[in-house]
Each structure stands twice: as structure tokens, then as C-alpha cells.
Design a protein around this motif. Sequence first.
Motif, PDB file in Angstrom:
ATOM      1  N   PHE A   1       0.832  -1.204   0.000  1.00 20.24           N
ATOM      2  CA  PHE A   1       0.000   0.000   0.000  1.00 20.24           C
ATOM      3  C   PHE A   1       0.865   1.251   0.000  1.00 20.24           C
ATOM      4  O   PHE A   1       0.536   2.249  -0.648  1.00 20.24           O
ATOM      5  CB  PHE A   1      -0.922   0.013   1.220  1.00 20.24           C
ATOM      6  CG  PHE A   1      -2.267  -0.609   0.980  1.00 20.24           C
ATOM      7  CD1 PHE A   1      -2.768  -0.768  -0.299  1.00 20.24           C
ATOM      8  CD2 PHE A   1      -3.045  -1.047   2.044  1.00 20.24           C
ATOM      9  CE1 PHE A   1      -4.010  -1.343  -0.530  1.00 20.24           C
ATOM     10  CE2 PHE A   1      -4.287  -1.633   1.838  1.00 20.24           C
ATOM     11  CZ  PHE A   1      -4.767  -1.778   0.537  1.00 20.24           C
ATOM     12  N   GLY A   2       1.972   1.211   0.752  1.00 22.59           N
ATOM     13  CA  GLY A   2       2.898   2.343   0.754  1.00 22.59           C
ATOM     14  C   GLY A   2       3.445   2.607  -0.634  1.00 22.59           C
ATOM     15  O   GLY A   2       3.526   3.763  -1.080  1.00 22.59           O
ATOM     16  N   ASN A   3       3.811   1.539  -1.344  1.00 24.42           N
ATOM     17  CA  ASN A   3       4.314   1.696  -2.720  1.00 24.42           C
ATOM     18  C   ASN A   3       3.251   2.269  -3.644  1.00 24.42           C
ATOM     19  O   ASN A   3       3.538   3.114  -4.499  1.00 24.42           O
ATOM     20  CB  ASN A   3       4.795   0.342  -3.253  1.00 24.42           C
ATOM     21  CG  ASN A   3       6.032  -0.160  -2.535  1.00 24.42           C
ATOM     22  OD1 ASN A   3       6.803   0.631  -1.988  1.00 24.42           O
ATOM     23  ND2 ASN A   3       6.226  -1.465  -2.513  1.00 24.42           N
ATOM     24  N   VAL A   4       2.009   1.797  -3.471  1.00 27.38           N
ATOM     25  CA  VAL A   4       0.909   2.296  -4.313  1.00 27.38           C
ATOM     26  C   VAL A   4       0.693   3.792  -4.072  1.00 27.38           C
ATOM     27  O   VAL A   4       0.508   4.565  -5.020  1.00 27.38           O
ATOM     28  CB  VAL A   4      -0.389   1.507  -4.029  1.00 27.38           C
ATOM     29  CG1 VAL A   4      -1.590   2.199  -4.676  1.00 27.38           C
ATOM     30  CG2 VAL A   4      -0.278   0.087  -4.562  1.00 27.38           C
ATOM     31  N   MET A   5       0.754   4.217  -2.817  1.00 25.78           N
ATOM     32  CA  MET A   5       0.520   5.625  -2.497  1.00 25.78           C
ATOM     33  C   MET A   5       1.644   6.520  -3.016  1.00 25.78           C
ATOM     34  O   MET A   5       1.399   7.640  -3.474  1.00 25.78           O
ATOM     35  CB  MET A   5       0.360   5.808  -0.980  1.00 25.78           C
ATOM     36  CG  MET A   5      -0.921   5.215  -0.436  1.00 25.78           C
ATOM     37  SD  MET A   5      -2.401   5.896  -1.268  1.00 25.78           S
ATOM     38  CE  MET A   5      -3.674   4.805  -0.665  1.00 25.78           C
ATOM     39  N   VAL A   6       2.880   6.033  -2.954  1.00 27.75           N
ATOM     40  CA  VAL A   6       4.002   6.802  -3.519  1.00 27.75           C
ATOM     41  C   VAL A   6       3.842   6.908  -5.036  1.00 27.75           C
ATOM     42  O   VAL A   6       4.072   7.978  -5.623  1.00 27.75           O
ATOM     43  CB  VAL A   6       5.352   6.149  -3.147  1.00 27.75           C
ATOM     44  CG1 VAL A   6       6.496   6.793  -3.931  1.00 27.75           C
ATOM     45  CG2 VAL A   6       5.622   6.294  -1.657  1.00 27.75           C
ATOM     46  N   ASP A   7       3.435   5.807  -5.652  1.00 30.14           N
ATOM     47  CA  ASP A   7       3.210   5.828  -7.100  1.00 30.14           C
ATOM     48  C   ASP A   7       2.083   6.785  -7.453  1.00 30.14           C
ATOM     49  O   ASP A   7       2.169   7.540  -8.432  1.00 30.14           O
ATOM     50  CB  ASP A   7       2.878   4.410  -7.578  1.00 30.14           C
ATOM     51  CG  ASP A   7       2.883   4.295  -9.090  1.00 30.14           C
ATOM     52  OD1 ASP A   7       3.894   4.668  -9.708  1.00 30.14           O
ATOM     53  OD2 ASP A   7       1.873   3.838  -9.658  1.00 30.14           O
ATOM     54  N   LEU A   8       1.024   6.784  -6.642  1.00 25.02           N
ATOM     55  CA  LEU A   8      -0.099   7.713  -6.868  1.00 25.02           C
ATOM     56  C   LEU A   8       0.377   9.163  -6.757  1.00 25.02           C
ATOM     57  O   LEU A   8       0.006  10.006  -7.577  1.00 25.02           O
ATOM     58  CB  LEU A   8      -1.203   7.429  -5.856  1.00 25.02           C
ATOM     59  CG  LEU A   8      -2.518   8.210  -5.984  1.00 25.02           C
ATOM     60  CD1 LEU A   8      -3.682   7.366  -5.467  1.00 25.02           C
ATOM     61  CD2 LEU A   8      -2.483   9.517  -5.206  1.00 25.02           C
ATOM     62  N   LEU A   9       1.190   9.437  -5.756  1.00 21.71           N
ATOM     63  CA  LEU A   9       1.705  10.798  -5.577  1.00 21.71           C
ATOM     64  C   LEU A   9       2.490  11.251  -6.803  1.00 21.71           C
ATOM     65  O   LEU A   9       2.309  12.377  -7.285  1.00 21.71           O
ATOM     66  CB  LEU A   9       2.586  10.858  -4.330  1.00 21.71           C
ATOM     67  CG  LEU A   9       3.336  12.174  -4.107  1.00 21.71           C
ATOM     68  CD1 LEU A   9       2.365  13.318  -3.837  1.00 21.71           C
ATOM     69  CD2 LEU A   9       4.330  12.040  -2.964  1.00 21.71           C
TER      70      LEU A   9
ATOM     71  N   LEU B   1      10.608  14.891  -1.462  1.00 21.07           N
ATOM     72  CA  LEU B   1      10.351  15.054  -0.032  1.00 21.07           C
ATOM     73  C   LEU B   1       8.972  14.518   0.347  1.00 21.07           C
ATOM     74  O   LEU B   1       8.804  13.878   1.394  1.00 21.07           O
ATOM     75  CB  LEU B   1      10.475  16.529   0.358  1.00 21.07           C
ATOM     76  CG  LEU B   1      11.887  17.115   0.312  1.00 21.07           C
ATOM     77  CD1 LEU B   1      11.868  18.601   0.623  1.00 21.07           C
ATOM     78  CD2 LEU B   1      12.824  16.385   1.271  1.00 21.07           C
ATOM     79  N   LEU B   2       7.974  14.752  -0.507  1.00 24.96           N
ATOM     80  CA  LEU B   2       6.638  14.212  -0.241  1.00 24.96           C
ATOM     81  C   LEU B   2       6.658  12.683  -0.256  1.00 24.96           C
ATOM     82  O   LEU B   2       6.015  12.040   0.587  1.00 24.96           O
ATOM     83  CB  LEU B   2       5.643  14.731  -1.282  1.00 24.96           C
ATOM     84  CG  LEU B   2       5.241  16.203  -1.181  1.00 24.96           C
ATOM     85  CD1 LEU B   2       4.356  16.583  -2.366  1.00 24.96           C
ATOM     86  CD2 LEU B   2       4.509  16.482   0.128  1.00 24.96           C
ATOM     87  N   SER B   3       7.410  12.093  -1.186  1.00 23.78           N
ATOM     88  CA  SER B   3       7.514  10.633  -1.253  1.00 23.78           C
ATOM     89  C   SER B   3       8.203  10.071  -0.017  1.00 23.78           C
ATOM     90  O   SER B   3       7.790   9.027   0.521  1.00 23.78           O
ATOM     91  CB  SER B   3       8.286  10.215  -2.507  1.00 23.78           C
ATOM     92  OG  SER B   3       7.623  10.622  -3.677  1.00 23.78           O
ATOM     93  N   VAL B   4       9.234  10.757   0.446  1.00 23.25           N
ATOM     94  CA  VAL B   4       9.928  10.320   1.659  1.00 23.25           C
ATOM     95  C   VAL B   4       8.998  10.372   2.869  1.00 23.25           C
ATOM     96  O   VAL B   4       8.977   9.459   3.699  1.00 23.25           O
ATOM     97  CB  VAL B   4      11.188  11.187   1.902  1.00 23.25           C
ATOM     98  CG1 VAL B   4      11.765  10.924   3.292  1.00 23.25           C
ATOM     99  CG2 VAL B   4      12.238  10.899   0.844  1.00 23.25           C
TER     100      VAL B   4
END
Length: 236
Positions: free
Chosen positions: A145-153, A194-197
Motif C-alpha cells: 500500500f505504501g508503494n501504491v501511495m508513492v506511485d499515486l503521488l 520530499l513528499l515521497s519520503v
Amino acid sequence: MSAIIEYAPLLWQGLMTTILVAVLSGALCLIVAFSMGLARLSRYWIIRWPAGVFVEIFRGTSLIVQMFWFFYALPFFGIQLHPLTAAVLALGLNEGAYAAEVVRGAISSRAKGQNEAGIALGMSPALRLRRILIPQSIPAMLPPFGNVMVDLLKNTSLVSLVTVTDLTFRAQMIRSSTGETAAVFLTILVMYFLLSVLLAMLTQWLEKRYALDRRALAVQRKVLRQESLKDKAGAL
């Protein structure tokens, strides 16, 4: 660099729009993920097959094409969407289709043995899902889910194609006005990074928090079990 400082308020407005799109799309993504993921596990084909078709369509077609359909093609059918609405729908449904497979896979990996235990305890299918399968599947879901949210961002940078004035859109405006290509895009690159981090750190915190909660619950159950055994021994 002086141009970046001068146009900083524009970049800030774009950043706020990007965060808004990411939050709304992320919420829709989670709703789609659990609804479609659970539907794909249904024993009824009338629920399982449409969910499978939905997931394959959104995973198998381009996000840009989906976004164009929501914004540019739907008006031909009498449906006019606001740019922000079209962007959120495309991002949320697209990423939700990927996340649905995360939900399905995580629950499926625990379904057989846990289902048998739930049946032995006389639990209904809905109760087994709510009290056993989903809670025990969450640790396996969190990293994907974390990977999906970073990809979405990162994919929010595409919403400028449907005229949403996000960070990328503002950067294009500043570049057109000042000619500062490298400085402008280096600045937004750092902002996206920075948002992805921050998202990755939030995911790690949730993983640790959930692990601690589960350990605390396990210790509490162990203590209660020991006290129960002592009470039984005292009664004898």
C-alpha cells in the motif's frame, strides 16, 4: 534562482493542489481497493466477475488515456466533470485497481486455515472477514500500500494534462515566464521527492505501530490465559 524565490507563492499553491489531489485520490484508492479486492474473493460469480473486469480494465489501460476519457470524452455523452474531479477519479480508480490485488492476495494467503478456525468457532463469513482475515492481513498489506501511495503521488504530475493547476502546471507556467527550466524543475523534483519520503516514513511508522499493538494484544491475551488457568487450578 531568484526567479524561484519570486514565484515561490505560485509553487506553494501548486503544492497544495498536488497534496489535495493525492489525499482525495488516496481515499478513493483505498475504498476501491477493499471493495474490489473483497469482491474478487466472493464465492458468487455475479460479484466476482464484474470486479475482475473492473480491475483488468484499469490495470490494462493507460492512466493518461483514462484521465482524458473522464475529462475530454465524457462530455460527448453529456457528462461534464470538473478537472479536479476527473483527475481524482482517474487516479483513484487506476491505483485502486492495483491495490485491490494487494488486498486479494494478502487475504487469500491467510484464508484457508483461518477460515477453518473461524468456522470451528461458529463465526459467520462476514464476522470471520472482519474479526480474523482483514486484521491479520493488514501487516502484509501495508508495504505494498505504501508503494501504491508513492506511485499515486508521483502520478499526480499528470493531472496538469487536464488543466488542474498542480505543482507541475505551476512549474510550466514559471518556466514559460522566466525561461528558468533547470532551476524550476529541479525545485519541483526535490518537492516531489520530499513528499515521497514523508509517505514512506508514514508507512514505516504504521507498520511499527501495528506490530507493537499486535504484540501488546498478544501479551494481554497470554496474561489473561494464565490468570484463567490459575483460577481453574484454584477452583480444583
